[in-house]
Each structure stands twice: as C-alpha cells, then as structure tokens.
Write a protein that holds these residues in place. Structure first.
Motif, short mmCIF file in Angstrom:
data_model
loop_
_atom_site.label_atom_id
_atom_site.label_comp_id
_atom_site.label_asym_id
_atom_site.label_seq_id
_atom_site.Cartn_x
_atom_site.Cartn_y
_atom_site.Cartn_z
N VAL A 18 -3.88 4.01 3.45
CA VAL A 18 -3.35 2.66 3.69
C VAL A 18 -1.97 2.54 3.05
O VAL A 18 -1.03 2.02 3.67
CB VAL A 18 -4.32 1.58 3.16
N GLN A 19 -1.83 3.05 1.83
CA GLN A 19 -0.52 2.99 1.16
C GLN A 19 0.54 3.76 1.94
O GLN A 19 1.68 3.30 2.06
CB GLN A 19 -0.62 3.54 -0.26
N GLN A 20 0.18 4.90 2.50
CA GLN A 20 1.13 5.67 3.29
C GLN A 20 1.60 4.89 4.51
O GLN A 20 2.77 4.94 4.88
CB GLN A 20 0.52 7.00 3.73
N HIS A 21 0.69 4.16 5.14
CA HIS A 21 1.03 3.39 6.34
C HIS A 21 1.78 2.10 6.03
O HIS A 21 2.55 1.62 6.87
CB HIS A 21 -0.23 3.07 7.15
N THR A 22 1.52 1.51 4.86
CA THR A 22 2.15 0.22 4.54
C THR A 22 3.39 0.35 3.68
O THR A 22 4.24 -0.55 3.69
CB THR A 22 1.17 -0.69 3.76
N GLY A 23 3.46 1.43 2.90
CA GLY A 23 4.55 1.55 1.95
C GLY A 23 4.27 0.81 0.65
O GLY A 23 5.11 0.78 -0.25
N LEU A 24 3.08 0.22 0.52
CA LEU A 24 2.72 -0.46 -0.72
C LEU A 24 2.58 0.58 -1.83
O LEU A 24 2.10 1.69 -1.61
CB LEU A 24 1.39 -1.20 -0.58
N THR A 25 3.01 0.22 -3.03
CA THR A 25 2.88 1.12 -4.17
C THR A 25 1.87 0.60 -5.19
O THR A 25 1.44 1.35 -6.05
CB THR A 25 4.23 1.35 -4.86
N ASP A 26 1.52 -0.65 -5.09
CA ASP A 26 0.58 -1.27 -6.03
C ASP A 26 -0.86 -1.04 -5.54
O ASP A 26 -1.26 -1.54 -4.49
CB ASP A 26 0.88 -2.77 -6.11
N ALA A 27 -1.62 -0.26 -6.31
CA ALA A 27 -3.00 0.07 -5.92
C ALA A 27 -3.88 -1.17 -5.83
O ALA A 27 -4.74 -1.26 -4.95
CB ALA A 27 -3.59 1.08 -6.90
N THR A 28 -3.67 -2.13 -6.71
CA THR A 28 -4.48 -3.35 -6.70
C THR A 28 -4.21 -4.14 -5.43
O THR A 28 -5.15 -4.63 -4.79
CB THR A 28 -4.17 -4.21 -7.94
N GLU A 29 -2.96 -4.25 -5.04
CA GLU A 29 -2.62 -4.97 -3.81
C GLU A 29 -3.16 -4.25 -2.59
O GLU A 29 -3.65 -4.86 -1.64
CB GLU A 29 -1.11 -5.18 -3.69
N THR A 30 -3.09 -2.93 -2.60
CA THR A 30 -3.62 -2.15 -1.48
C THR A 30 -5.12 -2.38 -1.35
O THR A 30 -5.64 -2.56 -0.24
CB THR A 30 -3.33 -0.64 -1.68
N GLU A 31 -5.82 -2.40 -2.46
CA GLU A 31 -7.26 -2.65 -2.42
C GLU A 31 -7.57 -4.05 -1.93
O GLU A 31 -8.48 -4.26 -1.13
CB GLU A 31 -7.88 -2.42 -3.80
N ARG A 32 -6.81 -5.05 -2.40
CA ARG A 32 -7.03 -6.43 -1.93
C ARG A 32 -6.83 -6.52 -0.42
O ARG A 32 -7.61 -7.16 0.29
CB ARG A 32 -6.09 -7.40 -2.65
N LEU A 33 -5.76 -5.90 0.08
CA LEU A 33 -5.47 -5.89 1.51
C LEU A 33 -6.61 -5.24 2.28
O LEU A 33 -7.09 -5.78 3.28
CB LEU A 33 -4.17 -5.14 1.78
N THR A 34 -7.04 -4.09 1.82
CA THR A 34 -8.11 -3.36 2.51
C THR A 34 -9.39 -4.17 2.54
O THR A 34 -10.01 -4.34 3.60
CB THR A 34 -8.34 -2.00 1.83
N ARG A 35 -9.79 -4.69 1.41
CA ARG A 35 -11.03 -5.47 1.34
C ARG A 35 -10.95 -6.74 2.18
O ARG A 35 -11.88 -7.08 2.89
CB ARG A 35 -11.37 -5.81 -0.11
N ALA A 36 -9.81 -7.43 2.12
CA ALA A 36 -9.65 -8.66 2.89
C ALA A 36 -9.69 -8.38 4.39
O ALA A 36 -10.28 -9.15 5.16
CB ALA A 36 -8.33 -9.35 2.52
N THR A 37 -9.09 -7.28 4.82
CA THR A 37 -9.07 -6.93 6.23
C THR A 37 -10.48 -6.57 6.72
O THR A 37 -10.92 -7.06 7.77
CB THR A 37 -8.10 -5.76 6.49
N ILE A 38 -11.18 -5.74 5.97
CA ILE A 38 -12.54 -5.35 6.36
C ILE A 38 -13.46 -6.57 6.35
O ILE A 38 -14.27 -6.77 7.25
CB ILE A 38 -13.08 -4.24 5.44
#
Length: 132
Positions: A18-38
C-alpha cells in the motif's frame, strides 16, 4: 496478476505494498487507510463475499471485514470515500480516492480473480470502476 506466497501474507507485507502505491511514509497512516478502506468495503458486500475475501487478507484485517454487523448497505463512491476520509489524515476527496485505489490495487494482487470479480459485481458502477 500474481499473488504473494502464503508466507508473505502478513500485515507488514500488505502495508508495504500500500505504501509503495500511495507514497505514504507513515506506517500508522497507512494502517488507518487500509483498515478504513477494508471496513467501508465490508459494509457494502454480502456476508458470503466477505467470507470469500477473508483468506486473501492478512489475519490482522479479518476483524475489519466483520466489524459491520448487518445487511450490506447500498452506497455510492462519494459516500464510500467520505466514510474513509473520516478516518485518515486528509479530507481532500481526490487524495482519498487515490489512496483507496491503491488499497484496491493491492487487494487485486492478493485476492483470487474470481473473488475480485464477485466483489466488483456487488458494487455500484462508480465504485466498481475504482477496482479497474
């Protein structure tokens, strides 16, 4: 589309993609995004489809599939994105859409093709298009 080896089906691996596709570097934000999307996706799908998607996700995301307890809710892309935006660090709807598409891209890689097609079939056209 290739699926990761079963040993690679970890939350860290999913998040890294997900980070590779979004360019996000913050692991916490990446996890929030993933969980919210699912979680938002799970509200839109029938229970049987959630059961079919579960094996394709890392175990840490299984709870997100079943957090919503009820009938699938019919809502469009804008409602979906608004729901996700309430849980991430941006309210810019274009940026939220870009990030959600990234999570969907990873899901496309992890889930068997027939499960993705069954998932897409349950979505309204504007939301289904985000998987393509």
């Amino acid at each position: 589309m290739t699926q990761p080896e079963s040993t690679g089906r970890t939350m860290a691996s999913f998040q890294e993609q997900v980070q590779q596709h979004t360019g996000l570097t913050d692991a916490t934000e990446t996890e929030r995004l993933t969980r919210a999307t699912i979680r938002a996706l799970s509200e839109r799908l029938a229970a049987g489809q959630l059961n079919d998607l579960e094996p394709a996700l890392p175990p840490e995301l299984h709870d997100e599939l079943y957090r919503f307890d009820g009938q699938a809710i019919s809502f469009d892309k804008d409602t979906f994105l608004d729901q996700v935006s309430g849980e991430v660090d941006t309210v810019d709807i274009d940026e939220v859409e870009r990030r959600v598409r990234a999570v969907f891209e990873v899901l496309l890689q992890w889930a068997p093709g027939e499960e993705i097609e069954d998932t897409i079939a349950q979505l309204p056209p504007d939301l289904a298009e985000m998987f393509r």
